[in-house]
Scaffold this motif. Structure first.
Motif, PDB file in Angstrom:
ATOM      1  N   SER A   1      36.862  39.905  52.741  1.00  0.00           N
ATOM      2  CA  SER A   1      37.356  40.631  53.913  1.00  0.00           C
ATOM      3  C   SER A   1      36.324  41.632  54.401  1.00  0.00           C
ATOM      4  CB  SER A   1      38.659  41.367  53.556  1.00  0.00           C
ATOM      5  OG  SER A   1      39.074  42.190  54.629  1.00  0.00           O
TER       6      SER A   1
ATOM      7  N   ASN B   1      38.144  47.169  53.450  1.00  0.00           N
ATOM      8  CA  ASN B   1      38.573  47.494  52.092  1.00  0.00           C
ATOM      9  C   ASN B   1      39.964  48.098  52.168  1.00  0.00           C
ATOM     10  OD1 ASN B   1      38.794  48.090  49.428  1.00  0.00           O
ATOM     11  ND2 ASN B   1      37.075  49.505  49.324  1.00  0.00           N
TER      12      ASN B   1
ATOM     13  N   THR C   1      46.452  45.290  51.340  1.00  0.00           N
ATOM     14  CA  THR C   1      46.159  43.866  51.593  1.00  0.00           C
ATOM     15  C   THR C   1      45.626  43.194  50.329  1.00  0.00           C
ATOM     16  OG1 THR C   1      45.590  44.417  53.880  1.00  0.00           O
ATOM     17  CG2 THR C   1      44.885  42.264  53.066  1.00  0.00           C
ATOM     18  N   ALA C   2      44.750  43.893  49.615  1.00  0.00           N
ATOM     19  CA  ALA C   2      44.197  43.344  48.372  1.00  0.00           C
ATOM     20  C   ALA C   2      45.296  43.063  47.358  1.00  0.00           C
ATOM     21  CB  ALA C   2      43.179  44.314  47.788  1.00  0.00           C
TER      22      ALA C   2
ATOM     23  N   CYS D   1      47.285  40.016  48.384  1.00  0.00           N
ATOM     24  CA  CYS D   1      46.567  38.763  48.117  1.00  0.00           C
ATOM     25  C   CYS D   1      46.579  38.415  46.631  1.00  0.00           C
ATOM     26  CB  CYS D   1      45.127  38.875  48.618  1.00  0.00           C
ATOM     27  SG  CYS D   1      44.974  38.887  50.421  1.00  0.00           S
TER      28      CYS D   1
ATOM     29  N   ASP E   1      40.340  37.118  43.077  1.00  0.00           N
ATOM     30  CA  ASP E   1      39.678  38.396  43.331  1.00  0.00           C
ATOM     31  C   ASP E   1      39.712  38.690  44.827  1.00  0.00           C
ATOM     32  OD1 ASP E   1      38.350  40.750  42.869  1.00  0.00           O
ATOM     33  OD2 ASP E   1      36.546  39.832  41.988  1.00  0.00           O
ATOM     34  N   TYR E   2      39.540  39.980  45.149  1.00  0.00           N
ATOM     35  CA  TYR E   2      39.483  40.426  46.542  1.00  0.00           C
ATOM     36  C   TYR E   2      38.157  41.138  46.718  1.00  0.00           C
ATOM     37  CZ  TYR E   2      40.895  42.812  50.901  1.00  0.00           C
ATOM     38  OH  TYR E   2      40.972  43.268  52.203  1.00  0.00           O
TER      39      TYR E   2
ATOM     40  N   VAL F   1      34.945  42.670  49.345  1.00  0.00           N
ATOM     41  CA  VAL F   1      34.603  43.193  50.658  1.00  0.00           C
ATOM     42  C   VAL F   1      33.214  42.691  51.031  1.00  0.00           C
ATOM     43  CG1 VAL F   1      34.278  45.281  52.050  1.00  0.00           C
ATOM     44  CG2 VAL F   1      36.015  45.242  50.237  1.00  0.00           C
TER      45      VAL F   1
END
Length: 474
Positions: A89, A92, A96-97, A100, A107-108, A110
């Motif tokens: 994404s 940050n 939202t992280a 998800c 993993d999320y 940036v």
């Protein structure tokens, strides 16, 4: 630090920004040394690509037209739960992280994160996916109790159950990107195992074996990494190292337990970073070979004693294959004996001989410190002096006496009585054959002398030898 990876499954990159997609792909294929990459700018095509199979990892942009990353994540989790998803994404956002991750993202990340952080997450995801696939493969193979590619193990003569289990394990991990450590006593066939791993791996390149025992630091570096012209005195031409020669194939490092500590550091860097520098060059080259290492040492003990680096030890034993010694698989001795007899008979241009039943008893009671290599040497030695229909046991006894496993008085008794080790009394015909064979051996094939030893006429001995050659007996 990182490591080179060539996943057996596909990696799918999805982002509507074409420049970012190209940059990400270059990062993964260059410093990341990750292959099998597919890139998409249209999120509507993702599910169709996944339906075709062979995709194990998806790097998914969060904000896209048509279908957002969150929408796709939910659909992938439902329809392809075996696929690992990483979210990328531009923002940050903690909420939202968390959302998800709850939907099943691994993993999320940036997009402004450092390149190493993204690469590290991708590598962890690939490793996790590989472990899941390997565990699934091992369960399937052990439950089915069969080999998918038995021809890969044809040079390894065995009917032993433990060896079969080892073959099944090798089939399950052969396509892994991780190193494989092969251990076992000298002479058990570690190089044959390495060749089987190479045959089963996904690489199209060659198998390049290197014995690293005793190599000094500079020699090790030059052997593995090569050098540029003028790198040192005498370097009149550039030379590629074994790592480059093994590209897309397998680099087999034998006797890894004897590698010096400075050389261990260089091998560790090669495995971690996935790149190396030829001597005299400031331009790195990528590791494109599968690494298989072997040793007869107990690396765990060497590690505890400070003779082997702990970090290298744990990296090398990602997959560990231990080959049992011959004394633990004595059910293979008859099979191996027949195999080596056929092999040696062809080498010496002789017919494959028969052998007394007591030879198997003799071999079964021997510990074989040199394992298969020692048995092979015994058979070849016996065949080199063989001249009659029945194979003599004397060379086997003599070899065992050298190792101190046949008492001198027993060996002496064997010279006086060729039936000293028989568990059962042989038939009269078999006894005559053995006596004739022994007399011919002691007389160096002189029939006149052999006939006097046996107390029969020379014509009678000649007739007897002809009958034995024709396989008729009396």
């Amino acid at each position: 630090m990182s490591e080179a990876l060539y996943p057996a499954f596909g990696v799918l990159l999805v982002d509507d920004e074409a420049p970012w997609l190209r940059s990400l792909r270059m990062t993964l294929e260059g410093p990341g040394a990750i292959s099998n990459i597919t890139a998409l700018t249209d999120s509507r095509q993702v599910m169709g690509v996944l339906d075709q199979g062979n995709i194990g990892l998806v790097l998914l942009d969060l904000t896209m037209p048509y279908l957002s990353g969150q929408e796709l994540l939910a659909r992938i989790a439902e329809e392809h739960p075996e696929v690992t998803v990483l979210i990328l994404s531009g923002l940050n956002q903690i909420e939202t992280a968390v959302s998800c991750m709850r939907l099943g993202a691994f993993d999320y990340l940036v997009k402004t994160d450092e390149e190493d952080r993204i690469l590290d997450s991708v590598r962890r995801a690939i490793r996790m996916q590989e472990l899941q696939l390997e565990n699934k493969e091992m369960r399937r193979r052990f439950l089915n109790d069969r080999l998918e590619c038995p021809e890969a193990f044809a040079p390894l003569v065995t009917n032993n159950k433990a060896m079969r289990s080892i073959f099944q394990y090798i089939e399950a991990v052969a396509k892994s990107t991780q190193p494989i450590l092969v251990t076992g006593e000298s002479g058990v066939g570690k190089e044959l195992i390495a060749r089987a791993i190479h045959t089963l791996s996904r690489g199209d390149g060659p198998l390049v074996p290197v014995n690293v025992a005793g190599l000094e630091d500079n020699v090790f570096t030059d052997t593995l990494f090569g050098h540029k012209k003028g790198a040192f005195t005498g370097a009149d031409e550039s030379r590629s190292g074994m790592v480059e020669q093994a590209a897309e194939g397998t680099l087999f490092l034998d006797e890894i337990g004897d590698l010096s500590l400075p050389c261990q550091v260089k091998l560790l860097r090669l495995l971690q970073e996935g790149e190396y520098y030829p001597l005299g060059s400031d331009q790195p080259k990528q590791l494109r070979a599968r690494i298989v290492v072997a040793t007869h040492h107990d690396l765990s003990r060497k590690k505890d004693a400070g003779g082997f680096r702990k970090d290298l030890y744990f990296r090398l034993r990602a997959h560990h294959v231990h080959i049992p010694p011959l004394r633990e698989r004595k059910d293979d001795i008859p099979l191996l004996l027949d195999h080596f007899l056929r092999e040696s008979a062809e080498v010496f241009g002789k017919k494959v001989p028969s052998y007394p039943k007591e030879l198997l008893t003799l071999l079964a009671n021997y510990s074989f410190p040199g394992n298969l290599r020692e048995l092979r040497s015994m058979v070849y030695d016996a065949m080199s002096v063989h001249s009659s229909r029945m194979l003599s046991m004397n060379s086997f006894r003599q070899a065992m006496e050298v190792q101190g496993e046949v008492p001198a008085e027993q060996a002496s008794a064997g010279e006086q009585n060729v039936f000293y080790s028989c568990p059962d009394i042989p038939t009269l015909s078999a006894a005559v054959e053995q006596l004739v064979a022994e007399a011919m051996r002691r007389s160096d094939n002189n029939q006149s002398m052999a006939s006097r030893m046996l107390g029969i006429s020379q014509p009678a001995l000649s007739k007897r030898l002809k009958l034995q050659r024709d396989g008729k007996g009396e």
